[in-house]
Design a protein around this motif. Structure first.
Motif, PDB file in Angstrom:
ATOM      1  N   UNK A  88      63.917  74.617  13.012  1.00  0.00           N
ATOM      2  CA  UNK A  88      64.524  73.384  14.013  1.00  0.00           C
ATOM      3  C   UNK A  88      65.862  73.542  14.232  1.00  0.00           C
TER       4      UNK A  88
ATOM      5  N   UNK B   4      61.598  70.008  22.035  1.00  0.00           N
ATOM      6  CA  UNK B   4      60.893  68.850  22.921  1.00  0.00           C
ATOM      7  C   UNK B   4      59.462  69.686  23.370  1.00  0.00           C
TER       8      UNK B   4
ATOM      9  N   UNK C 256      73.195  62.726  11.396  1.00  0.00           N
ATOM     10  CA  UNK C 256      71.804  62.655  11.154  1.00  0.00           C
ATOM     11  C   UNK C 256      71.242  61.565  11.595  1.00  0.00           C
TER      12      UNK C 256
ATOM     13  N   UNK D 153      70.104  59.638  15.632  1.00  0.00           N
ATOM     14  CA  UNK D 153      68.841  59.514  16.632  1.00  0.00           C
ATOM     15  C   UNK D 153      68.141  60.662  17.090  1.00  0.00           C
ATOM     16  N   UNK D 154      67.202  60.732  17.849  1.00  0.00           N
ATOM     17  CA  UNK D 154      66.330  61.596  18.069  1.00  0.00           C
ATOM     18  C   UNK D 154      66.924  62.582  19.012  1.00  0.00           C
TER      19      UNK D 154
ATOM     20  N   UNK E 276      68.550  65.756  17.165  1.00  0.00           N
ATOM     21  CA  UNK E 276      67.545  66.236  16.337  1.00  0.00           C
ATOM     22  C   UNK E 276      68.058  67.899  16.017  1.00  0.00           C
TER      23      UNK E 276
ATOM     24  N   UNK F 179      71.092  67.539  13.873  1.00  0.00           N
ATOM     25  CA  UNK F 179      70.739  67.045  12.550  1.00  0.00           C
ATOM     26  C   UNK F 179      70.333  68.007  11.786  1.00  0.00           C
TER      27      UNK F 179
ATOM     28  N   UNK G  88      72.922  70.254  10.533  1.00  0.00           N
ATOM     29  CA  UNK G  88      73.467  69.396   9.261  1.00  0.00           C
ATOM     30  C   UNK G  88      73.021  69.655   8.005  1.00  0.00           C
TER      31      UNK G  88
END
Lengths: 293, 331
Positions: free
Chosen positions: A47, A56, A250, A253-254, A257, A260, A263
């Protein structure tokens, strides 16, 4: 003797009474469980390498088609927009981790030596107390600790995190057990008879013999402190930790992503790398970790 | 009895060494009362006390005393501002009779502990046992794969994406695509799925120190015992496990049990990141949440102390119980 002759031999060791069916069953179980453990970790890494349109994509894809480091540069851009410079968070975490680990190492090795190699009144109940402390989690004493920290005026200082870490018991426990079984009493006794002081015996003879235990203690303490997140003791932004700052990203929110995931990768690389490097030493220490009745 | 004998033996040995210098006082333990002896030993071992003191002081200050203080405060209605009033059992009575949310919390904590504790313990042992006969290099890699989630920090938040509530979540996306469901399921926002999923995630990251201890423990079981067992009629790996491996592993099993139980009761952090705090309808509300709520947010410190005492007792009690059970193993 007939039975011994039937033993199958594998390359590395003699293996006894093993059926093929059992071997296959175990292999299948191990692969299934390994997949359950490994695939989510792999998914984090994949990811973090996905460009926005792939994050998406519908239906979601596990693998990545056009890997990119875009998410990592996004992460660093986000870091630069933070209120306090990101290097400050990193500095805080490093300071806490290094000073906390060093103190824990020094105090624990001193105590572990005395508890395992010197007979003195009170030794047994001291160790009992330490073993008991492994039997409940830190939350059970959090309330009173908060009162104590305010009484000491340590709220919103590094002390509130660092000093309690010096008294953390798991590292001491592991080191004491390791010393007990791998430092021979005869060696220490002969040193003492030769006129070596207790302190000298500890530093020059016992400590060099328990290097795997030091390393294990360092790894455990460092891993724990490295992951120090938001703490009830710290409210100044400039004293907060790297892990806290990452968790803020993180929780963005989406839409974040990708950043995050990047991270998460940044946060997990350090402890995993540390473990890989020190694995054999840790396993050597763990061999003596058993708890006697 | 045995202890006394060894101490006396040691003392005589010491006296022998010292004889040339101080011939006058051949003190043996027999000539002294217990207290005199202890006092003498304390004086003789000054270095030992100096070595343990720094650690013990910090350990007592931040672990032992807080537990005692919590117990004391749990009988008061302290609010951090006024001097605490003694209210005896009021906090405990209120917890059990007048606090529905606490009952939810204690139920959830027990469910979490009963599910994650034993399963993670068994999983740790079974995996360690499975990989015991792999070659050292492969074993090191497999160990890393199973151990990594427990040290990977925030990596577990990936589960929030895998079970994301919209159709872009990995599980929802595929269930929709394959027409198994018509609308996305709100995994962590649904009281039916929230708890089981939190348990799965915590199991995912539960192969920690106990797991390493088991792997190392299995490696040091004396191989000649297995060979002797095979000659003596151990037929398969299950008998070998039961009659030889488990009894040899008793100390590691004990250590692992302590860590598994403590971890299972301290559970709560995972829930915050996945299901939110508070979780929907408090479906994953645990004692640690309740404790943070009253201690951190409402400053009802006496009440929070009572909660922490109960958490302590549950965790400590289960540990003692399991320790008793495990000590019967192989007897």
């Amino acid at each position: 003797m007939a039975k011994v002759a039937k033993l199958r031999t594998r390359k590395h060791a003699v293996v006894l009474n093993r059926s093929r069916g059992g071997d296959t069953g175990i292999a299948v179980m191990l692969i299934l469980m390994g997949a359950f453990m490994f695939l989510p970790m792999l998914y984090v890494v994949l990811n973090s390498l996905k460009p926005l349109d792939e994050l998406w994509y519908y239906p979601p894809r596990f693998y990545v088609v056009n890997p990119t480091f875009q998410n990592f540069s996004d992460l660093f851009r986000l870091m630069n927009t933070s209120w306090v410079p990101f290097s400050r968070y990193l500095f805080n975490t490093l300071l806490i981790s290094v000073v906390g680990t060093l103190g824990n190492l020094i105090l624990s090795s001193m105590a572990a030596y005395a508890l395992s190699k010197i007979k003195f009144p009170g030794r047994d109940w001291m160790f009992q107390l330490i073993v008991m402390s492994l039997m409940f989690s830190a939350q059970a004493s959090a309330i009173a600790n908060f009162i104590l920290m305010s009484a000491l005026h340590w709220i919103d200082t590094y002390f509130a995190i660092i000093i309690p870490a010096w008294g953390s018991t798991l590292g001491l426990y592991l080191m004491k057990q390791f010393m007990e079984s791998s430092v021979s009493d005869a060696v220490l006794e002969s040193a003492r008879l030769d006129g070596s002081s207790e302190l000298n015996t500890f530093l020059k003879i016992a400590m060099p013999m328990v290097k795997p235990a030091w390393l294990t203690l360092i790894v455990y303490s460092f891993q724990g402190l490295w992951q120090t997140g938001s703490s009830i003791y710290i409210y100044s932004e400039e004293l907060k930790t790297f892990s806290y700052a990452i968790s803020q990203i993180l929780s963005g929110g989406i839409v974040r992503q990708g950043a995050a995931a990047a991270a998460s990768v940044v946060m997990m690389i350090v402890p995993i790398a540390v473990f890989v490097v020190s694995q054999s030493n840790i396993m050597e220490t763990m061999a003596t970790s058993g708890m006697k009745d | 009895m045995a202890k006394e004998v060894t101490v006396t033996a040691e003392e005589t040995a010491e006296v022998k060494v010292k004889t040339p210098k101080e011939k006058k006082q051949p003190v043996s333990r027999k000539d002294m009362t217990k207290w005199q002896w202890t006092l003498k030993e304390i004086k003789r071992n000054g270095t030992a006390y100096a070595l343990v003191a720094p650690f013990m002081i910090i350990f007592c200050l931040f672990t032992v005393i807080p537990v005692i203080v919590s117990i004391a405060l749990s009988f008061t209605n302290f609010n951090m501002l006024q001097w605490p009033d003694f209210v005896f059992m009021d906090n405990y009575i209120r917890l059990f009779l007048d606090d529905d949310l606490f009952i939810t919390a204690i139920q959830n904590t027990l469910i979490f502990a009963a599910a994650t504790g034993p399963i993670s313990y068994l999983l740790s042992f079974v995996v360690a046992w499975f990989i015991n006969e792999l070659s050292p290099k492969i074993r090191a890699i497999v160990t890393l794969i199973f151990y990594a989630p427990s040290i990977a920090g925030s990596a577990y938040t990936i589960w929030a994406y895998i079970f994301s509530g919209d159709s872009y979540g990995f599980v929802n996306g595929w269930l929709l695509k394959l027409n198994i469901i018509q609308d996305p399921i709100q995994w962590f926002r649904d009281t039916t799925y929230c708890m089981p999923l939190c348990i799965v995630v915590s199991l995912w990251m539960s192969l920690g120190t106990a797991f390493l201890s088991f792997i190392a423990g299995l490696q040091v079981v004396d191989r000649s015992l297995y060979e002797a067992g095979a000659v003596d009629g151990v037929k398969n790996r299950w008998q070998e496990l039961y009659y030889i491996t488990l009894p040899c592993m008793k100390q590691q099993l004990m250590f692992g049990a302590v860590l598994a139980i403590t971890g299972a009761f301290g559970f709560g952090g995972v829930v915050d990141a996945l299901a939110g705090n508070p979780s929907v309808d408090y479906c994953a509300w645990t004692i640690t949440h309740h404790l943070a709520d009253y201690g951190g947010a409402r400053f009802e410190v006496g009440y929070a102390a009572a909660i922490s005492v109960l958490l302590f007792l549950m965790s400590f009690g289960s540990n003692i119980l399991i320790k008793k059970l495990l000590s019967k193993l192989g007897q």
